[in-house]
Design a protein around this motif. Sequence first.
Motif, PDB file in Angstrom:
ATOM      1  N   GLU A 139      -0.531   0.707  -4.867  1.00 42.95           N
ATOM      2  CA  GLU A 139      -1.371   1.381  -3.874  1.00 42.95           C
ATOM      3  C   GLU A 139      -2.235   0.404  -3.090  1.00 42.95           C
ATOM      4  O   GLU A 139      -2.658   0.722  -1.972  1.00 42.95           O
ATOM      5  N   THR A 140      -2.499  -0.749  -3.657  1.00 41.07           N
ATOM      6  CA  THR A 140      -3.473  -1.667  -3.044  1.00 41.07           C
ATOM      7  C   THR A 140      -2.897  -3.018  -2.681  1.00 41.07           C
ATOM      8  O   THR A 140      -3.611  -3.841  -2.096  1.00 41.07           O
ATOM      9  N   ARG A 183      -2.238   9.620  -6.139  1.00 37.89           N
ATOM     10  CA  ARG A 183      -3.024   8.728  -5.294  1.00 37.89           C
ATOM     11  C   ARG A 183      -4.469   8.605  -5.788  1.00 37.89           C
ATOM     12  O   ARG A 183      -5.149   9.600  -6.041  1.00 37.89           O
ATOM     13  N   SER A 238       0.830  -1.207   0.000  1.00 44.32           N
ATOM     14  CA  SER A 238       0.000   0.000   0.000  1.00 44.32           C
ATOM     15  C   SER A 238       0.861   1.253   0.000  1.00 44.32           C
ATOM     16  O   SER A 238       0.832   2.060   0.929  1.00 44.32           O
ATOM     17  N   GLY A 250       2.421   4.946  -0.878  1.00 41.40           N
ATOM     18  CA  GLY A 250       1.909   6.275  -1.139  1.00 41.40           C
ATOM     19  C   GLY A 250       2.589   6.909  -2.328  1.00 41.40           C
ATOM     20  O   GLY A 250       3.543   6.361  -2.900  1.00 41.40           O
ATOM     21  N   PRO A 251       2.138   8.101  -2.730  1.00 41.80           N
ATOM     22  CA  PRO A 251       2.680   8.762  -3.920  1.00 41.80           C
ATOM     23  C   PRO A 251       4.182   9.000  -3.876  1.00 41.80           C
ATOM     24  O   PRO A 251       4.860   8.838  -4.894  1.00 41.80           O
TER      25      PRO A 251
END
Length: 284
Positions: free
Chosen positions: A95-96, A56, A2, A4-5
Amino acid sequence: MSLGPAAIAAAFLAACRAELDVVKPGNVHRFAPGHGMEAATFEAAAAAAAPFIAERGAGVGARILGATRASWAAVGVNANLGIVLLAAPLAAAAETASGRGTEPLRTALAQALAGLTPTDAEGAYAAIALASPGGLGETAEHDVRQPPSIGLVAAMRLAGDRDLVARQYADGFAEIFDIGLPALAAADAAPATPGLGPALAAYLAFAGRFPDSHVARKFGAARAAALRRRMAEFAADFGQVTEPADALSAALAFDAELKREKLNPGTSADLTVASLFARFLAEA
């Protein structure tokens, strides 16, 4: 995972830089320009694209279009469309992903590809039309200059037999995970030498195994197939060189030879960046 940017953007920039740091015969790198471009062109394009690749919550199509527009505005040429097309789904997956490592990333990528929407297709079509690389969209039924009538994966599947970037969408990035990442890992044990390294190993793995899509678009399938054979022969001979200085000289000589012939295995370079990006994301 997960991510982040900031972490995704950093991984993207690191991948783009690592690919430029090795002598990739026929392609642009820090040791020699080529085809009217130099390493700084690709660095500027990567820096412009990174915030959009890493945005994001953005859809894959929005990442592709935003990054392509920003890259084009920064350098005025199609420097990284193939890279952007490959990086956007990987960034969305990062991200996931449910954990750290290659398999969580690959699982999340499959989910990201399965979840692509018509809006994603619209963004990708607009980016491809802007960059005008040829290949995808040249069929009469599904021209990228027209609104998409099929999904992005289906469109990529139609182009997959002639474009290795498109094929990744159709087969879940199999070449990235099954060829690129193992080639990077296998080269890790070699001593660090400027101009050489894992990115070159991945590049040769792709260029020696597949006729390069960029070369095929410019010169035809027969020329691309002939280049693939030459790349495979070079890779086999290169693997027997034990002295780093001799290896670097051989790579530079072959690089100059291909550039005199205007042959640029650009798709192999795109796949190399994607492999590096996937690795850095998996390790973040």
